[in-house]
Design a protein around this motif. Structure first.
Motif, PDB file in Angstrom:
ATOM      1  N   TRP A  61      -4.449  10.602  -1.062  1.00 39.51           N
ATOM      2  CA  TRP A  61      -4.725   9.399  -1.848  1.00 39.51           C
ATOM      3  C   TRP A  61      -4.103   8.173  -1.193  1.00 39.51           C
ATOM      4  O   TRP A  61      -3.189   8.279  -0.379  1.00 39.51           O
ATOM      5  N   LEU A  82       0.836  -1.205   0.000  1.00 40.99           N
ATOM      6  CA  LEU A  82       0.000   0.000   0.000  1.00 40.99           C
ATOM      7  C   LEU A  82       0.872   1.257   0.000  1.00 40.99           C
ATOM      8  O   LEU A  82       1.823   1.368   0.767  1.00 40.99           O
ATOM      9  N   ARG A  83       0.536   2.197  -0.884  1.00 41.78           N
ATOM     10  CA  ARG A  83       1.204   3.499  -0.888  1.00 41.78           C
ATOM     11  C   ARG A  83       0.152   4.545  -0.527  1.00 41.78           C
ATOM     12  O   ARG A  83      -1.039   4.351  -0.792  1.00 41.78           O
ATOM     13  N   TYR A  84       0.609   5.620   0.047  1.00 38.47           N
ATOM     14  CA  TYR A  84      -0.360   6.613   0.506  1.00 38.47           C
ATOM     15  C   TYR A  84       0.326   7.949   0.695  1.00 38.47           C
ATOM     16  O   TYR A  84       1.544   8.034   0.922  1.00 38.47           O
ATOM     17  N   ASP A  85      -0.451   8.969   0.579  1.00 35.70           N
ATOM     18  CA  ASP A  85      -0.008  10.325   0.920  1.00 35.70           C
ATOM     19  C   ASP A  85      -1.259  11.040   1.436  1.00 35.70           C
ATOM     20  O   ASP A  85      -2.116  11.445   0.651  1.00 35.70           O
ATOM     21  N   LEU A  86      -1.360  11.115   2.739  1.00 30.66           N
ATOM     22  CA  LEU A  86      -2.588  11.614   3.364  1.00 30.66           C
ATOM     23  C   LEU A  86      -2.269  12.785   4.286  1.00 30.66           C
ATOM     24  O   LEU A  86      -1.219  12.797   4.941  1.00 30.66           O
ATOM     25  N   VAL A  87      -3.184  13.711   4.313  1.00 32.61           N
ATOM     26  CA  VAL A  87      -3.079  14.805   5.273  1.00 32.61           C
ATOM     27  C   VAL A  87      -4.297  14.720   6.182  1.00 32.61           C
ATOM     28  O   VAL A  87      -5.442  14.713   5.713  1.00 32.61           O
ATOM     29  N   PHE A  88      -4.021  14.589   7.485  1.00 33.53           N
ATOM     30  CA  PHE A  88      -5.109  14.511   8.467  1.00 33.53           C
ATOM     31  C   PHE A  88      -5.284  15.885   9.110  1.00 33.53           C
ATOM     32  O   PHE A  88      -4.391  16.377   9.785  1.00 33.53           O
ATOM     33  N   ALA A  89      -6.431  16.472   8.824  1.00 29.15           N
ATOM     34  CA  ALA A  89      -6.799  17.729   9.497  1.00 29.15           C
ATOM     35  C   ALA A  89      -8.199  17.503  10.048  1.00 29.15           C
ATOM     36  O   ALA A  89      -8.400  16.587  10.830  1.00 29.15           O
TER      37      ALA A  89
END
Lengths: 290, 222
Positions: free
Chosen positions: A51, A38-45
């Motif tokens: 994605w 799994l690859r990911y680039d997430l911003v949690f706000a």
């Protein structure tokens, strides 16, 4: 897009996926092997953005409307990190999540969950957790017949103890054991899905009807007409626990009382569905696209 | 009596046991010792095993949690094949104890979790925005990227008290946020723009916070 995070060949997930496909809903399944890459680039706000990419397929989080979770144990350390990311995503996503990880956590401690059930006004079996053989023996003498089962969410076979088993209670000194007063009556499994319930009764001579075959016994499942008032209380209970889908285990005593044992936040429903014709997977699919 | 639920290998647990009067450590080893009695319906019939000795629940005034889980590696007196199962059972038992004891618990069990797990980001980010505290977005990526050093300011919360060097309006909001979270003790990290970065219960308490915590845990039952 509905994300389905479940182990390969998981029967409930396969049924939910089929029900979603029949509705023309786009889905993406992440199994234990896809987790490893799994690859990911997430911003949690306030809510997650970004994605994830599973098996070469990239999904924008803004397109994910819901998640259905039935993950197994991650298979490797790199999968464990990805699993943590997916848990964070399922915890924060603005959409329908069946079920939010935190909501299902009470099932990891059955006596803790039992306390929640009692606080919600349900009858629960008299319960002792102990590492003291003398306390265990006194509890057995008080009730005459006990049920012994694990405390944690790890699946165990429920077994019964009677006064002929008193010597075995010396083993309690090696670690905590959960003992419950045996409750006579008719077993019920009620699946709650959103605002609906599906009640099934189980007639079996086995202490744990799920393993009736191994015990040389049988288990007969059939649809059950649950009183409206009990169904409403179960809906309220499940909602209060923050769950959208649950499998509730109850027993109706010969005196007509309802004793509640457990709320399973990730129920394996196909066995009950096959026996009763209940459309549980269809109801879950409806909920996910609602 | 104050009970520190922690590990023999945790220096902060040992420090707090020494610092607080009538304090003792309840370790993972204690959880598998004979003598525990925890009756669900009879609060008067509950006995802890603390530092290998039985203690009635009514004699415990406060509990300070220094762990989020019980680990298989701690079950050294058990056959290796059974350690993961036993650790899971002990974790479930500890959750039940912490949720049902009559003593004050810092911090209370939340959604079946204790310790750091009870302060999950989805809880504190929601509580922060509800009380007007800005939250610094967190980026999580599988791609390699350079980390930037951050200048942070720490604020500690103990009960209704807040210790830290931030404007009074931010400290007031921290107090409200802690109330919403039912967080008795915790450390909040802010960036230079007063945006919240993290909330944790695993930092060692400062001297002032330790004194305040000791008072809180000695007062008595909930």
């Amino acid at each position: 897009m509905i994300l389905v995070w479940a182990t390969q060949h998981d029967a409930p997930a396969e049924r939910v996926l089929a029900a979603l496909a029949a509705r023309g809903v786009e889905t993406c399944q992440i199994d234990e092997y896809a987790l490893k890459t799994l690859r990911y680039d997430l911003v949690f706000a306030q809510s997650p953005e970004g994605w994830i990419e599973a098996a070469g397929r990239r999904l924008a989080i803004e397109d994910v409307r819901g998640i259905y979770l039935r993950p197994g144990e991650p298979v490797a350390d790199d999968a464990r990190i990805a699993a943590t990311v997916l848990i964070a995503l399922a915890s924060g996503l603005q959409g329908v999540v069946v079920n939010r990880p935190a909501a299902g956590r009470s099932n990891a401690s059955k006596p803790y969950q039992l306390d929640l059930l009692a606080q919600a006004g349900f009858l629960v079996p008299d319960t002792l957790v102990t590492t003291d053989p003398s306390a265990a023996r006194a509890f057995l003498r008080r009730h005459g017949r006990l049920v012994y089962k694990s405390l944690s969410g790890i699946r165990s076979i429920v077994s019964t103890l009677d006064e002929s088993d008193e010597a075995r209670l010396d083993n309690a000194r090696t670690g905590p054991v959960q003992l419950q007063a045996y409750v006579r009556g008719l077993d019920l499994r009620v699946h709650v899905v959103g605002e609906r319930w599906f009640a099934c009764c189980v007639r079996s001579e086995a202490a744990d009807y799920r393993y009736a075959g191994a015990a040389g016994a049988t288990a007969q499942l059939s649809e059950f007409d649950l009183p409206e008032q009990v169904g409403r209380r179960l809906l309220a209970l499940v909602r209060e626990m923050g769950l959208l889908v649950a499998g509730v285990d109850l027993r109706q005593t010969p005196e007509g009382s309802w004793v509640c044992f457990e709320v399973n936040p990730s129920p394996g429903f196909p066995w009950y569905e096959d026996a009763t014709g209940h459309q549980i997977a269809e109801a879950i699919a409806d909920l996910l696209v609602s | 009596m104050i009970v520190v639920v922690g590990s023999r290998h945790d220096a902060v647990s040992s420090m707090l046991v020494e610092r607080w009067p009538h304090a003792a450590l309840c370790s993972a080893e204690d959880l598998v010792r004979p003598g525990w009695v925890w009756h669900h319906a009879r609060p008067g019939q509950r006995t802890w095993i603390i530092d290998a000795r039985p203690v009635r629940d009514e004699d415990v005034t406060g509990i300070f949690i220094r762990r989020s889980s019980v680990y298989a590696e701690e079950m050294l007196t058990t056959h290796p094949a059974d350690r993961a199962f036993l650790a899971s059972e002990c974790h479930a038992f500890l959750t039940f104890i912490l949720a049902t004891t009559s003593a004050r618990v810092v911090n209370p069990v939340s959604d079946g979790a204790f310790g750091e797990e009870a302060l999950r980001p989805e809880r504190w980010t929601t509580a922060a925005s509800e009380t007007g505290i800005a939250v610094r977005p967190v980026r999580v990526t599988s791609q390699a990227r350079r980390r930037r050093g951050l200048r942070t300011t720490e604020v500690e919360v103990v009960g209704g008290e807040v210790f830290g060097e931030l404007p009074a309006r931010v400290l007031d909001r921290v107090r409200s946020m802690a109330e919403r979270l039912r967080m008795v003790w915790g450390t909040l990290l802010f960036d230079a723009r007063h945006r919240l970065i993290n909330v944790t219960a695993m930092r060692p308490p400062s001297d002032a916070a330790a004194v305040s915590l000791g008072r809180f845990l000695t007062v008595g039952h909930t």
